[in-house]
Design an enzyme around this catalytic site. Structure first.
Site, mmCIF file in Angstrom:
data_model
loop_
_atom_site.group_PDB
_atom_site.id
_atom_site.type_symbol
_atom_site.label_atom_id
_atom_site.label_comp_id
_atom_site.label_asym_id
_atom_site.label_seq_id
_atom_site.Cartn_x
_atom_site.Cartn_y
_atom_site.Cartn_z
ATOM 1 N NE ARG A 1 5.573 -0.533 -14.930
ATOM 2 C CZ ARG A 1 6.032 -1.529 -14.221
ATOM 3 N NH1 ARG A 1 5.229 -2.237 -13.486
ATOM 4 N NH2 ARG A 1 7.300 -1.819 -14.237
ATOM 5 C CG HIS B 1 -3.050 -9.331 -13.537
ATOM 6 N ND1 HIS B 1 -3.373 -8.063 -13.979
ATOM 7 C CD2 HIS B 1 -3.539 -9.426 -12.285
ATOM 8 C CE1 HIS B 1 -4.025 -7.428 -13.022
ATOM 9 N NE2 HIS B 1 -4.143 -8.226 -11.985
ATOM 10 C CE1 TYR C 1 -1.572 -4.407 -12.642
ATOM 11 C CE2 TYR C 1 0.547 -3.325 -12.746
ATOM 12 C CZ TYR C 1 -0.239 -4.346 -12.289
ATOM 13 O OH TYR C 1 0.295 -5.304 -11.481
ATOM 14 C CG HIS D 1 -7.584 -4.715 -12.199
ATOM 15 N ND1 HIS D 1 -6.667 -3.861 -11.635
ATOM 16 C CD2 HIS D 1 -7.261 -5.956 -11.764
ATOM 17 C CE1 HIS D 1 -5.833 -4.557 -10.883
ATOM 18 N NE2 HIS D 1 -6.162 -5.825 -10.953
ATOM 19 C CD GLU E 1 -7.608 -8.771 -9.294
ATOM 20 O OE1 GLU E 1 -7.063 -8.723 -10.421
ATOM 21 O OE2 GLU E 1 -6.971 -8.650 -8.234
ATOM 22 C CG ASP F 1 -7.022 -9.519 -4.735
ATOM 23 O OD1 ASP F 1 -6.871 -9.406 -3.494
ATOM 24 O OD2 ASP F 1 -6.090 -9.328 -5.547
ATOM 25 C CG HIS G 1 -8.297 -6.359 -4.604
ATOM 26 N ND1 HIS G 1 -8.188 -6.568 -5.959
ATOM 27 C CD2 HIS G 1 -7.060 -5.965 -4.193
ATOM 28 C CE1 HIS G 1 -6.954 -6.308 -6.350
ATOM 29 N NE2 HIS G 1 -6.237 -5.942 -5.299
ATOM 30 C CG HIS H 1 -5.572 -12.417 -7.766
ATOM 31 N ND1 HIS H 1 -5.624 -11.210 -8.424
ATOM 32 C CD2 HIS H 1 -5.274 -13.352 -8.703
ATOM 33 C CE1 HIS H 1 -5.372 -11.405 -9.715
ATOM 34 N NE2 HIS H 1 -5.171 -12.695 -9.913
ATOM 35 C CG ASP I 1 -4.975 -2.969 -4.389
ATOM 36 O OD1 ASP I 1 -4.668 -3.997 -3.766
ATOM 37 O OD2 ASP I 1 -4.954 -2.895 -5.619
ATOM 38 C CG HIS J 1 -1.585 -7.037 -2.654
ATOM 39 N ND1 HIS J 1 -1.433 -7.739 -3.821
ATOM 40 C CD2 HIS J 1 -2.731 -6.320 -2.809
ATOM 41 C CE1 HIS J 1 -2.424 -7.463 -4.648
ATOM 42 N NE2 HIS J 1 -3.219 -6.582 -4.065
ATOM 43 C CD GLU K 1 -2.478 -10.426 -7.613
ATOM 44 O OE1 GLU K 1 -2.696 -10.424 -8.821
ATOM 45 O OE2 GLU K 1 -3.168 -9.790 -6.786
HETATM 46 ZN ZN LIG Z 1 -5.276 -9.340 -7.532
HETATM 47 ZN ZN LIG Z 2 -4.255 -5.374 -5.366
#
Ligand SMILES: [Zn+2]
Ligand SMILES: [Zn+2]
Length: 519
Positions: free
Chosen positions: A173, A208, A211, A248, A283, A319, A322, A356, A369, A371, A401
């Site tokens: 981040r 990963h 973001y 991503h 992903e 994923d 997703h 994922h 999204d 999880h 995740e």
């Molecule tokens: Zn993922």
């Molecule tokens: Zn996600």
């Protein structure tokens, strides 16, 4: 898990949760926010759970750790290079790996909430939650914390019995991050080999990406910033000997998709030519808003824009949450097969490098999204039975995740606190007394999910064992699913009305008139 210490630096903190694209601004808010909090909580918990001390492992070493029986010995034997401090965690980790004698119980002790935080208790807490299962063709693990140094991710993965793992190479981040130190790099490489995560050319380690990075960024300055960060991550992978790097695809930022794909392809191609071994892995996404990667055809279009000579340096990560939210049925064996066939046809199964594994709190096709823990969401255990018995997934890293909050609700704030070093202490202080009640992040949940998933291999989906497991987990998530279903139904309803309004000229006008009148 020796890991966790969030306390300190922004180094790679966070684990789990959900990853969404910040660059896109769209809905991010509620969902994302909560997720984040969770993640932080995560760390927090880990940290509190496990070590406090362990912090700068490289520097201090509180030697004298009592306890540790044989493990210590084994551990210390291997361990020399790294200063004792990590002993606590590390040892336990090693033990796990090395001594099968351990209790091995798959059951993760749910948060052994610390009652006393003495060194002894800490050590106890650092004991492995589950041993790694050996000899499987499926490599299941979780996105663990790498706080206090990337090498800690290895301990954390060991701790939960993971045979594959994900981590953040730096804060996901923040744009500015300290460089990877030689010391951390060497420790990571050493541990990877020692703990057997080196098999398959270290393809079971799946970092990963940040973001913040959107390689499809249309703003020039931002694109440059994103590219720099991306390339830096790829270089970290190469320094660490890691072969795969998940990220991503990004956001169109409301520009036409083909243009966005063009920018993404260009950046990606450039990054590949500026590195030599790491494979960037895109992903699959839930298709929300301007997010790229919801439809498999988008990957096909992207690949078409990248010179063929680079194709062996590109991968795709499915994923489950997703893709299900994006509208792919992964639940029924037939739907699952159709999904993979489409993947193969449009993209080519050889591009599939990782998965994922997340269940979905939001309904099929919701493009959300969210999880959920394995078996409790709309995917349900059946989907994961499909996954765990799919020959084409053999050898690929499968990373959880899923949420690991021990008690629902609250504690989120506490979680965020954990990210700042200072707070940590205070936190710990309050945690002690069996404050076990509050929400805590419990990596034991992953330990349990890993064993659950592994147990599905070869299990008869029509048999009693499977049916019982499926029903139990489904019941656990029933309330959440019902709530999410209602929300979704409401949204669909609202969207329909909006659409009707927009369409019907008469109606639209009318309402406009009404509004004017009202004024
Ligand atoms: Zn993922
Ligand atoms: Zn996600």
């Amino acid at each position: 898990m020796c890991v966790s210490h969030n306390d300190e630096e922004p180094q790679a903190t966070e684990p789990k949760g959900h990853k969404r694209n910040l660059s896109q601004g769209t809905d991010a808010s509620p969902v994302r926010r909560s997720k984040r909090q969770r993640s932080s909580t995560n760390l927090k918990e880990l940290s509190s759970k496990e070590s406090d001390s362990e912090a700068d492992q490289h520097l201090k070493s509180p030697e004298g750790k009592p306890k540790q029986t044989k493990k210590t010995q084994a551990a210390s034997a291997t361990k020399k290079a790294a200063p004792k401090k990590k002993t606590v965690c590390q040892e336990s980790a090693e033990v796990k790996a090395e001594s099968d004698a351990e209790p091995e119980a798959p059951k993760p002790k749910p948060a052994r909430k610390r009652v006393t935080k003495t060194k002894e208790s800490k050590e106890t807490e650092a004991m492995p939650l589950a041993a790694r299962t050996k000899g499987l063709k499926m490599f299941v693990g979780a996105h663990v914390s790498a706080a206090k140094g990337v090498f800690n991710s290895i301990h954390n993965s060991e701790q939960i019995g993971g045979n594959a793992f994900a981590l953040f190479l730096k804060s996901q981040r923040k744009w500015d991050n300290p460089a990877l130190s030689d010391e951390h790099r060497d420790e990571f490489r050493k541990l990877c080999t020692e703990k057997g995560y080196d098999a398959a050319a270290r393809r079971h380690v799946l970092p990963h990406g940040s973001y913040l990075v959107n390689l499809a960024q249309n703003d020039e300055a931002k694109a440059k910033q994103a590219y720099t960060s991306f390339l830096d991550d790829l270089r970290r992978c190469e320094a660490l000997g890691i072969k795969l790097y998940n990220f991503h695809p990004g956001s169109t930022n409301q520009t036409p998709l083909p243009e966005a794909l063009g920018r993404l392809a260009k950046s990606l191609t450039k990054a590949i030519t500026e590195t030599s071994t790491v494979i960037p892995v895109l992903e699959t996404m839930c298709g929300h808003g301007n997010t790229i990667g919801g439809q498999l055809s988008e990957f096909k279009d992207l690949l078409a824009l990248i010179p063929k000579e680079h194709h062996d340096r590109i991968g795709i990560c499915i994923d489950t949450c997703h893709s299900f939210a994006a509208g792919y049925d992964l639940v029924t064996p037939k739907g699952f097969k159709a999904f993979l066939d489409e993947f193969d046809e449009l993209i080519g199964i050889r591009f599939l490098k990782a998965l994922h594994l997340n269940d979905s709190k939001a309904p099929f096709g919701s493009k959300r999204d969210l999880h959920a823990n394995i078996g409790t969401g709309f995917l349900g255990l059946r989907a994961f039975h499909n996954v765990m018995n799919e020959p084409r997934f053999e050898g690929l890293p499968m990373v959880l995740e899923t949420p690991i909050d021990k008690v629902e609700g609250m504690d989120e704030d506490e979680g965020s606190e954990s990210e700042t070093g200072a707070k940590k202490k205070g936190k710990k202080a309050k945690r002690p007394a069996g404050a076990s009640a509050a929400t805590v992040q419990d990596p034991g949940i992953w330990a349990k999910e890993i064993k659950l998933l592994e147990s599905l291999i070869g299990m008869d989906p029509e048999g009693e064992e499977f049916k019982a497991l499926e029903a139990k987990l489904s019941e656990e998530g029933r309330e959440t699913r019902e709530k999410q279903q209602q929300q979704y139904d409401k949204k669909v309803e609202t969207d329909k009305k909006k659409e009707a309004k927009a369409k019907g000229p008469g109606k639209g006008q009318k309402s406009l008139m009404d509004m004017m009148k009202a004024k």
